[in-house]
Design a protein around this motif. Structure first.
Motif, mmCIF file in Angstrom:
data_model
loop_
_atom_site.group_PDB
_atom_site.id
_atom_site.type_symbol
_atom_site.label_atom_id
_atom_site.label_comp_id
_atom_site.label_asym_id
_atom_site.label_seq_id
_atom_site.Cartn_x
_atom_site.Cartn_y
_atom_site.Cartn_z
ATOM 1 N N SER A 111 0.824 -1.209 0.000
ATOM 2 C CA SER A 111 0.000 0.000 0.000
ATOM 3 C C SER A 111 0.857 1.257 0.000
ATOM 4 O O SER A 111 0.548 2.235 -0.697
ATOM 5 N N ILE A 112 1.950 1.241 0.752
ATOM 6 C CA ILE A 112 2.838 2.405 0.748
ATOM 7 C C ILE A 112 3.552 2.522 -0.595
ATOM 8 O O ILE A 112 3.782 3.625 -1.099
ATOM 9 N N GLY A 113 3.893 1.373 -1.209
ATOM 10 C CA GLY A 113 4.480 1.429 -2.547
ATOM 11 C C GLY A 113 3.566 2.118 -3.541
ATOM 12 O O GLY A 113 4.013 2.871 -4.417
ATOM 13 N N ALA A 114 2.254 1.878 -3.421
ATOM 14 C CA ALA A 114 1.281 2.565 -4.277
ATOM 15 C C ALA A 114 1.090 4.015 -3.843
ATOM 16 O O ALA A 114 0.926 4.912 -4.685
ATOM 17 N N ARG A 115 1.134 4.250 -2.528
ATOM 18 C CA ARG A 115 0.928 5.610 -1.986
ATOM 19 C C ARG A 115 2.002 6.573 -2.470
ATOM 20 O O ARG A 115 1.749 7.788 -2.590
ATOM 21 N N ILE A 116 3.177 6.092 -2.768
ATOM 22 C CA ILE A 116 4.242 6.951 -3.290
ATOM 23 C C ILE A 116 3.786 7.673 -4.556
ATOM 24 O O ILE A 116 4.215 8.800 -4.834
ATOM 25 N N TRP A 117 2.851 7.059 -5.288
ATOM 26 C CA TRP A 117 2.381 7.618 -6.559
ATOM 27 C C TRP A 117 0.945 8.133 -6.531
ATOM 28 O O TRP A 117 0.579 8.970 -7.354
ATOM 29 N N LEU A 118 0.130 7.616 -5.643
ATOM 30 C CA LEU A 118 -1.297 7.928 -5.645
ATOM 31 C C LEU A 118 -1.707 8.614 -4.345
ATOM 32 O O LEU A 118 -1.152 8.300 -3.278
ATOM 33 N N GLY A 178 3.115 -2.743 -5.118
ATOM 34 C CA GLY A 178 2.230 -1.602 -4.945
ATOM 35 C C GLY A 178 2.543 -0.517 -5.954
ATOM 36 O O GLY A 178 1.641 0.079 -6.561
ATOM 37 N N GLY A 179 3.832 -0.277 -6.164
ATOM 38 C CA GLY A 179 4.242 0.684 -7.181
ATOM 39 C C GLY A 179 3.837 0.238 -8.572
ATOM 40 O O GLY A 179 3.455 1.058 -9.421
ATOM 41 N N LEU A 180 3.903 -1.074 -8.816
ATOM 42 C CA LEU A 180 3.481 -1.611 -10.107
ATOM 43 C C LEU A 180 1.992 -1.352 -10.333
ATOM 44 O O LEU A 180 1.570 -0.938 -11.422
ATOM 45 N N GLY A 181 1.180 -1.597 -9.288
ATOM 46 C CA GLY A 181 -0.246 -1.338 -9.410
ATOM 47 C C GLY A 181 -0.534 0.112 -9.733
ATOM 48 O O GLY A 181 -1.328 0.429 -10.628
ATOM 49 N N ALA A 182 0.133 1.021 -9.013
ATOM 50 C CA ALA A 182 -0.051 2.451 -9.299
ATOM 51 C C ALA A 182 0.428 2.775 -10.702
ATOM 52 O O ALA A 182 -0.203 3.559 -11.427
ATOM 53 N N GLY A 183 1.535 2.166 -11.100
ATOM 54 C CA GLY A 183 2.075 2.408 -12.428
ATOM 55 C C GLY A 183 1.139 1.947 -13.530
ATOM 56 O O GLY A 183 1.032 2.591 -14.582
ATOM 57 N N LEU A 184 0.443 0.829 -13.308
ATOM 58 C CA LEU A 184 -0.514 0.356 -14.313
ATOM 59 C C LEU A 184 -1.624 1.383 -14.530
ATOM 60 O O LEU A 184 -2.117 1.563 -15.641
ATOM 61 N N VAL A 185 -2.000 2.080 -13.447
ATOM 62 C CA VAL A 185 -3.007 3.138 -13.558
ATOM 63 C C VAL A 185 -2.434 4.340 -14.304
ATOM 64 O O VAL A 185 -3.026 4.847 -15.263
ATOM 65 N N GLU A 235 6.429 -0.005 -18.522
ATOM 66 C CA GLU A 235 6.471 1.338 -17.946
ATOM 67 C C GLU A 235 6.053 1.306 -16.478
ATOM 68 O O GLU A 235 6.658 1.972 -15.631
ATOM 69 N N ALA A 236 5.032 0.519 -16.156
ATOM 70 C CA ALA A 236 4.600 0.393 -14.757
ATOM 71 C C ALA A 236 5.710 -0.180 -13.893
ATOM 72 O O ALA A 236 5.803 0.130 -12.698
ATOM 73 N N THR A 237 6.568 -1.019 -14.476
ATOM 74 C CA THR A 237 7.675 -1.610 -13.730
ATOM 75 C C THR A 237 8.698 -0.558 -13.324
ATOM 76 O O THR A 237 9.397 -0.713 -12.316
ATOM 77 N N LEU A 238 8.785 0.531 -14.060
ATOM 78 C CA LEU A 238 9.650 1.637 -13.642
ATOM 79 C C LEU A 238 9.112 2.277 -12.363
ATOM 80 O O LEU A 238 9.878 2.589 -11.439
#
Length: 348
Positions: A47-54, A275-282, A290-293
């Motif tokens: 969740s924090i990995g996604a929070r970095i982006w969202l 989590g970052g991958l999930g945010a990146g897919l969005v 690109e999401a993997t970046l």
């Protein structure tokens, strides 16, 4: 049920855990080192990995909060944005806790309290209902049960990011994995786990990781084989594989001898990556390489310290609020990784 406008982009079905620690030398004698209890759990790190982006309003997870919830942990969670957490309070039980036992260089992990698993059904009727992307960490057998729960709602077809739990990445689980893979959008074990599932030799090399990617794709990931495999390979980076597309390697952000002092603790790095991958897919409209970046940047912040990365806020030149993680900009790191990839391809 969530409305169309309030649907979250990313929800992890992983757990929140309070991590405790003990330290001994190789002979089992206490070293005298102590460490305060801290936030843990694969769902929390994802969740924090996604929070970095969202922003907090676009992601979330359930936290089962017991009668012993420490104030300093509550304060830390609040600092990331209270709206991302959905608490289930139970005054009759303790919060899920685990002990991380270090003996020399070896780390053991055991639960101190019973686990409370989170299912898709738990999201129904809450602010986290029907998210666009769900992330789960479990055995292939339990992944089948999770997908069975998802399919009970015919109007919900989320992108699924599946992280196999390490101790079930064994050849005996391959039949169950094969059964669930058609329902998985992105399969992401780490390199050791991928090779173990496929009965391939260790240690991992780029050649072995690429072969593992091809084997998973041959089994069939996603509906009609349209899914992706992302094998997290530590300092080698991450290998991204999709049918009818060339394999792509994304460098680890901190790589090379000059980065050694930046890698403090890799605990939770894989969870944060996903989590970052999930945010990146969005944010990258479903582009998996690109999401993997984005994923790689999320992991880079997680490994810089023990525990979760630190969020601070500042103002840019136009007086707009900017979020910094460990004092740095995720967008700056993303641009740096994009430039590295272009340079390697010879297009910059």
């Amino acid at each position: 049920m969530a409305s169309e406008t309030s649907t979250r982009d990313f929800v992890s079905l992983g757990m929140f855990i309070i991590d405790e620690f003990s330290f001994a030398d190789e002979d089992g004698n206490p070293t005298g080192r102590t460490q305060a209890a801290q936030i843990g759990g694969g769902g929390t790190y994802a969740s924090i990995g996604a929070r970095i982006w969202l922003p907090p309003s676009r992601l979330g997870m359930i936290i089962d909060r017991g009668n012993d919830f420490p104030a300093h942990i509550q304060e830390a969670l609040d600092s990331y944005g209270p709206d991302m957490w959905l608490y289930r309070d139970n005054p009759n039980r303790s919060t899920t806790r685990a002990i991380n036992s270090y003996r020399g260089e070896f780390r053991g992990f055991d639960y101190l309290t019973p686990r409370i698993r989170i299912t898709p059904h738990d999201l129904e009727g809450t602010k986290l209902a029907r998210p666009r992307i769900i992330h789960f960490i479990c055995s292939p057998s339990r992944a089948l049960a999770i997908m069975s729960g998802v399919k009970q709602d015919p109007d919900w077809r989320p992108i699924t990011v599946y992280e196999p739990i390490p101790d079930r990445c064994v050849p005996e689980e391959l039949p169950a994995l094969t059964e669930v893979l058609p329902y998985i959008s992105v399969l992401s074990p780490n390199a050791d786990e991928a090779l173990s599932l496929l009965s391939m030799p260790l240690p991992p090399t780029k050649e072995l990781v690429e072969e593992a990617c091809r084997r998973f794709l041959d089994i069939g990931v996603g509906p009609n084989g349209t899914g992706a495999v992302v094998i997290r390979s530590g300092a080698m980076g991450a290998c991204v594989a999709q049918r009818e597309q060339a394999l792509v390697w994304v460098d680890a952000y901190w790589s090379g001898p000059e980065s050694l002092d930046k890698v403090v603790d890799v605990t939770g790095a894989g969870n944060s990556f996903l989590g970052g991958l999930g945010a990146g897919l969005v944010l990258a409209n479903g582009d998996v390489p690109e999401a993997t970046l984005y994923a790689t940047v999320s992991a880079s912040f997680t490994i810089e310290q023990e525990g979760l990365p630190r969020l601070t806020r500042t103002k840019d030149a136009n007086s707009a609020e900017v979020e910094l993680w460990n004092g740095d900009s995720p967008e700056r790191r993303l641009k740096e990784l994009q430039d590295r990839l272009l340079t390697r391809k010879g297009t910059k």
